[in-house]
Design an enzyme around this catalytic site. Structure first.
Site, PDB file in Angstrom:
ATOM      1  N   SER A 126     -20.156   1.868   3.581  1.00 19.97           N
ATOM      2  CA  SER A 126     -19.595   0.545   3.149  1.00 19.97           C
ATOM      3  C   SER A 126     -18.419   0.585   2.031  1.00 19.97           C
ATOM      4  CB  SER A 126     -20.568  -0.045   2.411  1.00 19.97           C
ATOM      5  OG  SER A 126     -21.228   0.190   1.227  1.00 19.97           O
TER       6      SER A 126
ATOM      7  N   GLY B 131     -18.118   3.074  -1.291  1.00 20.31           N
ATOM      8  CA  GLY B 131     -17.099   3.937  -1.358  1.00 20.31           C
ATOM      9  C   GLY B 131     -16.266   3.792  -2.444  1.00 20.31           C
TER      10      GLY B 131
ATOM     11  N   CYS C  74     -17.720  -0.248  12.591  1.00 22.58           N
ATOM     12  CA  CYS C  74     -16.576  -0.603  11.741  1.00 22.58           C
ATOM     13  C   CYS C  74     -15.415  -1.229  12.573  1.00 22.58           C
ATOM     14  CB  CYS C  74     -16.301   0.179  10.519  1.00 22.58           C
ATOM     15  SG  CYS C  74     -16.149   1.818  11.111  1.00 22.58           S
TER      16      CYS C  74
ATOM     17  N   GLU D 252     -13.609   6.449   4.926  1.00 25.79           N
ATOM     18  CA  GLU D 252     -13.596   5.628   6.104  1.00 25.79           C
ATOM     19  C   GLU D 252     -14.762   4.347   5.815  1.00 25.79           C
ATOM     20  OE1 GLU D 252     -14.646   3.766   8.843  1.00 25.79           O
ATOM     21  OE2 GLU D 252     -15.021   5.428  10.037  1.00 25.79           O
TER      22      GLU D 252
END
Length: 486
Positions: free
Chosen positions: A238, A242, A293, A259
């Site tokens: 998430s 991050g 995602c 990512e």
């Protein structure tokens, strides 16, 4: 080794965890798949220290030796393909087809890809430069090389939606470049990563080059980030987590590869092949039950075909069997946990309150066990709704109409995310024109397919850096310049 009660993998040895074990649940049955080790902060630090000690010798191994180990590991993962896929299905809730084709098979292929990657040239000649005499020395022609060097010790924090492909996409290129790794799997489904470690051990990876530490407590991940022996953190998850990791990395100048979240916009123009668009958007429901995602969860459709697309998506949902991921014909399995199911359902209810129309889904499937969410389609949405702006990470698609190209592009870019967007149009020139205007790391034109050599990563809050293909080798390396007089 049994999945019943796993040990940590530190410095080439299987080590009893200081914190005991915690159960890993099958999202479909709520039964226990196995017991994962709960590492202490000290054990995570020990893993990073082991990786630091192993880095010097491993970074100096011949590329052919690293390639051979990665290839052998791929062979061993393939040898145990069936039990590996069964475990992936059990601990993630993915359908059997997804566990086989998109989890284990992709994991194996990534190890094979980076076995070849270990042999890619790491030196690139720079155009010679003619220097006049001056304070820096005599006149002359100066040659230069740009050389890729390994970063050092890399912490790989992996996502729960794919415990094979995601760790493989980090571990394999990092090892290929001569780095050593500390792998911290997602707490929900870490058992597959220990299987990967077993394959690497059997393949002959030296002690300390690969270390795996797991835990349900945040302290385990925090230690894997803040250890002074760690040079780089590669994280998939998430945006909120991050950002916290990036703060720690920033204080210590650790390298990052992030990512993060996505809210992929799918622009569907009035000349689009609506059947193709429907199939593409439908992958949101089918792959990992929307826990992906890159999914086209935010559908922006030109008004002239708005009602047609809604009808097609509604019809498509009618054929999507929800149920036991091990059963033949199941398309949509459970989500990863009860807490996540409740979160997704709260978003659907929020959408209702915001004024969205629930065209399909919206009710919990009638199963006595399992964390199931019905594939849900929300129409009559506007771009200011939270269900449109925030990542739900479940089988929920929102639809927003637009009038013309300018408005469509503006709506697509009105997001804090920018991972992968999509354009469907019969006018290829327009599709590519629009694609270049989208603020996203990737754009699919009339497809949700991927080229696995193309750079992957996000704009804005969807991440930092790029990987996949040779770009992953670049991500896990530092550039060094070597200059000499000719």
């Amino acid at each position: 080794m049994s999945d019943e009660e796993r040990k940590l993998f530190i410095g080439g040895s299987w080590v009893e965890p200081d914190g005991g074990h915690y159960p890993v649940l099958d999202p479909a049955t709520e039964g226990v798949v196995g017991y994962a080790p709960e590492a202490s902060r000290e054990q995570v630090y020990q893993a990073a220290a082991a990786a630091r000690e192993a880095f010097g010798p491993w970074s100096r191994t011949r590329p052919e030796e690293r390639a051979a180990i990665l290839d052998r590991a791929a062979d061993l993962m393939q040898r145990d393909f069936a039990p590996n896929a069964d475990l992936a299905r059990a601990e993630t809730g993915a359908t059997a087809a997804t566990a086989r084709g998109m989890q284990v098979a992709v994991g194996v292929s990534r190890f094979r890809r980076y076995a070849k990657g270990a042999l890619e040239p790491v030196e690139q000649a720079v155009v010679p430069q003619i220097n006049e005499a001056g304070p820096m020395g005599k006149a002359g022609v100066f040659g230069a090389l740009a050389v890729r060097q390994p970063v050092g010790v890399v912490t790989c924090i992996t996502s729960y939606n794919n415990p094979w492909a995601n760790p493989a996409g980090k571990v394999a290129p990092a090892l290929a470049m001569g780095n050593t790794v500390v792998v911290k799997p997602a707490p929900q489904d870490p058992l597959s990563v220990f299987r990967m470690a077993e394959a690497l051990e059997e393949a002959g990876v030296p002690g300390g080059v690969v270390n795996v530490v797991s835990g349900s407590a945040p302290a385990v991940g925090e230690a894997a980030v803040d250890s002074p022996d760690v040079d780089m953190v590669s994280f998939t998850g998430s945006t909120a987590v991050g950002q916290r990791i990036a703060e720690v990395c920033g204080r210590h100048m650790k390298r990052q590869l992030m990512e993060l979240g996505g809210k992929g916009a799918a622009l569907v123009f009035d000349d689009a092949d609506l059947d193709s668009a429907t199939l593409g958007i439908g992958t949101t429901f089918a792959f990992y039950s929307g826990q992906i995602c890159t999914a086209p969860t935010r559908v922006l459709v030109q008004r002239a075909v708005h009602d047609q697309l809604i009808d097609k998506l509604t019809g498509y949902l009618g054929f999507m069997k929800v149920g036991d991921p091990a059963a033949r014909g199941t398309v949509v399995g459970p989500v990863i946990s009860a807490a996540h199911r409740d979160r997704i359902e709260s978003y659907v209810e929020l959408g209702r309150k915001e004024g969205a129309q629930v065209v399909a889904g919206g009710q919990r499937p009638a199963f006595s066990r399992g964390f199931y969410v019905a594939p849900t389609l929300l129409a009559e949405c506007t771009n200011d709704m939270r269900v449109v702006r925030e990542e739900i990470f479940g089988p929920v698609v929102v639809v927003v109409p637009f009038d013309d190209e300018e408005e469509g592009v503006a709506l697509a870019n009105d997001s804090e995310y920018g991972l992968i967007d999509y354009v469907w149009s019969g006018d290829v020139a327009r599709a590519f024109r629009v694609a270049r205007r989208l603020r996203a790391g990737g754009v699919g034109v009339n497809t949700v397919g991927r080229n696995m050599e193309a750079p992957f990563g996000g704009f804005k809050k969807s991440g930092v850096g790029r990987d996949v293909g040779s770009y992953a080798l670049h991500a896990y390396s530092e550039l060094q310049s070597i200059v000499w007089p000719g």
